[in-house]
Design a protein around this motif. Structure first.
Motif, PDB file in Angstrom:
ATOM      1  N   TRP A  24      38.333  16.094  42.853  1.00 34.85           N
ATOM      2  CA  TRP A  24      37.852  16.325  41.497  1.00 34.85           C
ATOM      3  C   TRP A  24      38.312  17.694  41.037  1.00 34.85           C
ATOM      4  O   TRP A  24      38.923  18.448  41.779  1.00 34.85           O
ATOM      5  CB  TRP A  24      36.335  16.176  41.419  1.00 34.85           C
ATOM      6  N   ASN A  25      38.006  17.959  39.806  1.00 32.89           N
ATOM      7  CA  ASN A  25      38.441  19.208  39.210  1.00 32.89           C
ATOM      8  C   ASN A  25      37.237  19.987  38.757  1.00 32.89           C
ATOM      9  O   ASN A  25      36.277  19.424  38.260  1.00 32.89           O
ATOM     10  CB  ASN A  25      39.368  18.898  38.023  1.00 32.89           C
ATOM     11  N   GLU A  26      37.314  21.285  38.955  1.00 34.86           N
ATOM     12  CA  GLU A  26      36.215  22.145  38.536  1.00 34.86           C
ATOM     13  C   GLU A  26      36.754  23.322  37.785  1.00 34.86           C
ATOM     14  O   GLU A  26      37.895  23.716  37.999  1.00 34.86           O
ATOM     15  CB  GLU A  26      35.555  22.729  39.763  1.00 34.86           C
ATOM     16  N   ILE A  27      35.895  23.888  36.986  1.00 32.45           N
ATOM     17  CA  ILE A  27      36.280  25.134  36.329  1.00 32.45           C
ATOM     18  C   ILE A  27      35.322  26.190  36.817  1.00 32.45           C
ATOM     19  O   ILE A  27      34.117  26.075  36.659  1.00 32.45           O
ATOM     20  CB  ILE A  27      36.211  24.978  34.806  1.00 32.45           C
ATOM     21  N   ASP A  28      35.879  27.231  37.432  1.00 35.34           N
ATOM     22  CA  ASP A  28      35.006  28.218  38.054  1.00 35.34           C
ATOM     23  C   ASP A  28      34.581  29.276  37.050  1.00 35.34           C
ATOM     24  O   ASP A  28      34.856  29.180  35.864  1.00 35.34           O
ATOM     25  CB  ASP A  28      35.698  28.859  39.262  1.00 35.34           C
ATOM     26  N   GLU A  29      33.895  30.280  37.584  1.00 32.69           N
ATOM     27  CA  GLU A  29      33.310  31.279  36.699  1.00 32.69           C
ATOM     28  C   GLU A  29      34.358  32.020  35.882  1.00 32.69           C
ATOM     29  O   GLU A  29      34.113  32.450  34.770  1.00 32.69           O
ATOM     30  CB  GLU A  29      32.523  32.305  37.533  1.00 32.69           C
ATOM     31  N   GLN A  30      35.547  32.212  36.477  1.00 36.71           N
ATOM     32  CA  GLN A  30      36.561  32.967  35.751  1.00 36.71           C
ATOM     33  C   GLN A  30      37.259  32.105  34.715  1.00 36.71           C
ATOM     34  O   GLN A  30      38.173  32.572  34.041  1.00 36.71           O
ATOM     35  CB  GLN A  30      37.629  33.517  36.716  1.00 36.71           C
ATOM     36  N   GLY A  31      36.863  30.863  34.611  1.00 34.35           N
ATOM     37  CA  GLY A  31      37.528  30.003  33.657  1.00 34.35           C
ATOM     38  C   GLY A  31      38.804  29.400  34.181  1.00 34.35           C
ATOM     39  O   GLY A  31      39.600  28.852  33.434  1.00 34.35           O
ATOM     40  N   GLU A  32      39.025  29.499  35.489  1.00 33.31           N
ATOM     41  CA  GLU A  32      40.230  28.905  36.046  1.00 33.31           C
ATOM     42  C   GLU A  32      39.927  27.499  36.514  1.00 33.31           C
ATOM     43  O   GLU A  32      38.837  27.199  36.986  1.00 33.31           O
ATOM     44  CB  GLU A  32      40.713  29.726  37.259  1.00 33.31           C
ATOM     45  N   SER A  33      40.934  26.673  36.401  1.00 30.51           N
ATOM     46  CA  SER A  33      40.751  25.283  36.817  1.00 30.51           C
ATOM     47  C   SER A  33      41.093  25.157  38.288  1.00 30.51           C
ATOM     48  O   SER A  33      42.120  25.618  38.743  1.00 30.51           O
ATOM     49  CB  SER A  33      41.651  24.402  35.962  1.00 30.51           C
TER      50      SER A  33
ATOM     51  N   TRP B  95      41.282  22.477  41.584  1.00 30.44           N
ATOM     52  CA  TRP B  95      41.247  21.104  42.059  1.00 30.44           C
ATOM     53  C   TRP B  95      40.671  21.107  43.460  1.00 30.44           C
ATOM     54  O   TRP B  95      41.133  21.816  44.330  1.00 30.44           O
ATOM     55  CB  TRP B  95      42.656  20.517  42.096  1.00 30.44           C
ATOM     56  N   LYS B  96      39.633  20.309  43.612  1.00 31.65           N
ATOM     57  CA  LYS B  96      38.988  20.294  44.909  1.00 31.65           C
ATOM     58  C   LYS B  96      39.285  18.977  45.611  1.00 31.65           C
ATOM     59  O   LYS B  96      39.242  17.908  44.991  1.00 31.65           O
ATOM     60  CB  LYS B  96      37.475  20.407  44.717  1.00 31.65           C
ATOM     61  N   PHE B  97      39.571  19.097  46.890  1.00 36.11           N
ATOM     62  CA  PHE B  97      39.815  17.907  47.698  1.00 36.11           C
ATOM     63  C   PHE B  97      38.844  17.903  48.845  1.00 36.11           C
ATOM     64  O   PHE B  97      38.566  18.918  49.450  1.00 36.11           O
ATOM     65  CB  PHE B  97      41.243  17.905  48.220  1.00 36.11           C
ATOM     66  N   GLU B  98      38.378  16.760  49.160  1.00 32.60           N
ATOM     67  CA  GLU B  98      37.355  16.660  50.170  1.00 32.60           C
ATOM     68  C   GLU B  98      37.624  15.460  51.046  1.00 32.60           C
ATOM     69  O   GLU B  98      38.086  14.436  50.572  1.00 32.60           O
ATOM     70  CB  GLU B  98      36.011  16.497  49.470  1.00 32.60           C
TER      71      GLU B  98
ATOM     72  N   MET C  84      33.287  15.656  39.055  1.00 35.51           N
ATOM     73  CA  MET C  84      33.708  16.759  38.181  1.00 35.51           C
ATOM     74  C   MET C  84      32.510  17.484  37.611  1.00 35.51           C
ATOM     75  O   MET C  84      32.416  17.707  36.425  1.00 35.51           O
ATOM     76  CB  MET C  84      34.490  16.189  37.009  1.00 35.51           C
ATOM     77  N   SER C  85      31.570  17.797  38.437  1.00 33.62           N
ATOM     78  CA  SER C  85      30.411  18.461  37.866  1.00 33.62           C
ATOM     79  C   SER C  85      30.408  19.909  38.289  1.00 33.62           C
ATOM     80  O   SER C  85      31.014  20.282  39.280  1.00 33.62           O
ATOM     81  CB  SER C  85      29.141  17.786  38.338  1.00 33.62           C
ATOM     82  N   HIS C  86      29.753  20.701  37.536  1.00 34.69           N
ATOM     83  CA  HIS C  86      29.714  22.120  37.813  1.00 34.69           C
ATOM     84  C   HIS C  86      28.270  22.527  38.004  1.00 34.69           C
ATOM     85  O   HIS C  86      27.372  21.719  37.917  1.00 34.69           O
ATOM     86  CB  HIS C  86      30.354  22.856  36.634  1.00 34.69           C
TER      87      HIS C  86
ATOM     88  N   ILE D 180      32.287  21.732  51.321  1.00 39.17           N
ATOM     89  CA  ILE D 180      33.713  22.018  51.480  1.00 39.17           C
ATOM     90  C   ILE D 180      33.905  23.455  51.907  1.00 39.17           C
ATOM     91  O   ILE D 180      34.733  23.761  52.767  1.00 39.17           O
ATOM     92  CB  ILE D 180      34.459  21.791  50.161  1.00 39.17           C
TER      93      ILE D 180
ATOM     94  N   PHE E  90      31.049  15.919  55.046  1.00 37.66           N
ATOM     95  CA  PHE E  90      31.538  15.182  53.897  1.00 37.66           C
ATOM     96  C   PHE E  90      30.668  15.436  52.688  1.00 37.66           C
ATOM     97  O   PHE E  90      30.685  14.689  51.734  1.00 37.66           O
ATOM     98  CB  PHE E  90      31.559  13.676  54.221  1.00 37.66           C
TER      99      PHE E  90
ATOM    100  N   ARG F   3      32.638  23.638  30.488  1.00 43.26           N
ATOM    101  CA  ARG F   3      33.209  23.680  31.825  1.00 43.26           C
ATOM    102  C   ARG F   3      33.107  22.334  32.518  1.00 43.26           C
ATOM    103  O   ARG F   3      33.915  21.986  33.355  1.00 43.26           O
ATOM    104  CB  ARG F   3      32.484  24.724  32.655  1.00 43.26           C
TER     105      ARG F   3
ATOM    106  N   TRP G 169      33.864  19.454  31.906  1.00 38.23           N
ATOM    107  CA  TRP G 169      34.577  18.530  31.036  1.00 38.23           C
ATOM    108  C   TRP G 169      34.666  17.154  31.664  1.00 38.23           C
ATOM    109  O   TRP G 169      34.666  17.005  32.882  1.00 38.23           O
ATOM    110  CB  TRP G 169      35.976  19.053  30.737  1.00 38.23           C
TER     111      TRP G 169
ATOM    112  N   ARG H 162      44.105  31.140  26.356  1.00 41.12           N
ATOM    113  CA  ARG H 162      43.624  30.839  27.687  1.00 41.12           C
ATOM    114  C   ARG H 162      42.662  29.663  27.595  1.00 41.12           C
ATOM    115  O   ARG H 162      41.485  29.840  27.309  1.00 41.12           O
ATOM    116  CB  ARG H 162      42.881  32.039  28.264  1.00 41.12           C
TER     117      ARG H 162
ATOM    118  N   ILE I 121      42.052  25.604  29.392  1.00 47.81           N
ATOM    119  CA  ILE I 121      42.522  24.662  30.382  1.00 47.81           C
ATOM    120  C   ILE I 121      42.849  23.355  29.693  1.00 47.81           C
ATOM    121  O   ILE I 121      42.114  22.905  28.830  1.00 47.81           O
ATOM    122  CB  ILE I 121      41.459  24.479  31.455  1.00 47.81           C
TER     123      ILE I 121
END
Lengths: 183, 270
Positions: free
Chosen positions: A73-82, A84-87, B1-3, B20, B89, B133, B135, B187, B189
């Motif tokens: 999945w994809n996350e956006i961290d605190e710095q606003g960077e995207s 991609w997380k793999f698990e 895709m949750s934050h 992870i 996991f 965030r 999204w 800036r 995404i």
């Protein structure tokens, strides 16, 4: 969709496998057969894309986890960077995954993308731009899943290797330590 | 895709992220197996709802031990890190076996919360640049399809073309607008921006619905202008926060133009 105790012979998760294949096949079948039965492009578009989107969701959220133990999945961290997380599951669970399940998972994933590419070529030849749109959307969804899971698998392999080297290194050092402590 | 989120539903995925991090940071030297750890409080209520299948009870004796919980992002609700299961996991006993309905509900909740965040006036909204965030593309997908369907339904001729054109214009338009912002040195995404532009279509959906019911041109013009103003207003904070202040207009004008053209489509269809 409770997974059944893996037998090692048959499919371990028949229901999940069924759903995994169901939406893909339904989208392809509907698209191919609809040209014969249905006049309205709108219906073809909406139903095919909807089935493809459902398939995307099922593969990403359900069958990926149950059949091959991978998730991305994809996350956006605190710095606003995207990010991609793999698990993946830990190694022993991965080894325990049913081979037939994962074979089905990967092969149907690739075959669907190839099928959509063929259909896209057909509609290109026939200069049907609107059908190309449908194929384009479905292809994008299939490819997104393929890329996501392939990256996830590579990541999993890398982690397994790292883990393995770490374990070997740690065992080595601990045996060295015990050897020296005895002396 | 949750934050990071205060909604309990999301904590299951959030603890996956901790899992992870644990996986990456795990210290393989200590071979101690952590005893069955109590589930983190928000998850306890969640896990009790899911049926644990027999398959999950296999003892994972050689699984990775969990180090002390990593520091969670400041925006997250306080949560003991480490998740639930010791099998690396994340939360398979719960989200793996969670009924599909729960996953669907979680996604739907996210769509609704994103919608509220983007489209409706919200004085407590945090910095717009960071607001979306979490999204997702499901909301935009439904809105685009709905808009296309409404426009197509209210067209008396060439229904298929209308739908295809509406869908293609909106989808391609969203991609191009995002590229525009990125090329202006903004800036943002890619997917976040796509998601935002999709959610901002919601007012136009409402406008198209109303216009399809009433065939009076004047009413249509009024409704279309109100809804496109609403859409533009909704998109404004996010877009302007993403670019250099001197280039705000360059980023915002195309967005406004796209919504105006959709408004024209709505009015012109009869």
């Amino acid at each position: 969709m409770d997974p059944v105790q893996p037998t090692g012979e048959n499919y371990a998760n028949p229901k999940t496998c069924f759903f995994h294949v169901l939406f893909k096949a339904a989208a392809l079948a509907f698209y191919i057969l609809s040209a014969i039965f249905i006049d309205s492009f709108v219906i073809i578009f909406v139903v095919t894309v909807f089935l493809a989107a459902l398939d995307f969701w099922v593969v990403k959220n359900v069958s990926g986890r149950i059949l091959v133990g991978l998730r991305w999945w994809n996350e956006i961290d605190e710095q606003g960077e995207s990010v991609w997380k793999f698990e993946c599951l830990d190694q022993e669970s991965l080894a325990r995954m049913n081979k037939k399940d994962s074979w089905l998972f990967w092969w149907t994933l690739y075959l669907t993308a190839v099928a959509w590419i063929f259909l896209g070529i057909f509609s290109l030849i026939r200069f049907q731009a609107d059908y190309l749109l449908v194929v384009g959307v479905c292809l994008t969804l299939s490819i997104a899943n393929i890329v996501g899971f392939t990256k996830c698998r590579k990541d999993a392999k890398k982690q397994i290797q790292q883990f393995a080297t770490q374990t070997i290194a740690s065992r080595f050092t601990s045996s060295l330590q015990s050897a020296f402590s005895v002396v | 895709m949750s934050h990071a989120d205060t909604i309990p539903f999301h904590s299951s995925s959030q603890s996956d992220i901790d899992e992870i991090e644990n996986l990456i940071n795990s210290d393989a030297l200590s071979a101690t197996v952590s005893a069955a750890r109590p589930p983190s409080p928000p998850r306890a209520s969640f896990s009790s709802a899911a049926l644990p299948p027999p398959y999950q009870k296999v003892p994972r004796s050689s699984s990775l031990p969990l180090p002390p919980p990593p520091v969670t992002p400041s925006a997250a609700a306080p949560r003991p890190g480490g998740g639930v299961a010791a099998d690396g996991f994340g939360s398979p006993p719960d989200t793996l076996t969670e009924p599909v309905l729960d996953t669907v509900k979680r996604d739907l909740t996210r769509i609704v919360s994103n919608l509220k965040l983007v489209v409706f006036p919200n004085p407590f909204r945090e910095d717009p640049g960071k607001a979306l965030r979490d999204w997702d593309l499901w909301g935009p997908f439904f809105f685009i399809i709905f808009l296309g369907l409404t426009l197509s339904w209210s067209a008396s001729v060439k229904k298929s073309e209308v739908f295809a054109v509406a869908f293609a214009v909106l989808a391609a338009g969203a991609v191009i607008l995002t590229l525009n912002v990125l090329l202006l040195g903004g800036r943002i995404i890619f997917f976040q921006s796509l998601s935002l532009l999709g959610y901002c279509l919601f007012p136009l959906d409402i406008g198209a619905l109303i216009c399809s019911l009433k065939n009076n041109v004047v009413i249509k013009i009024v409704v279309a202008s109100i809804t496109l103003a609403w859409s533009s207003w909704a998109a404004y904070p996010f877009m302007s926060a993403a670019v250099d202040p001197r280039r705000k207009a360059l980023a915002l004008y195309p967005v406004f133009l796209m919504y105006v053209s959709v408004g024209f489509l709505i009015v012109a269809i009869d």
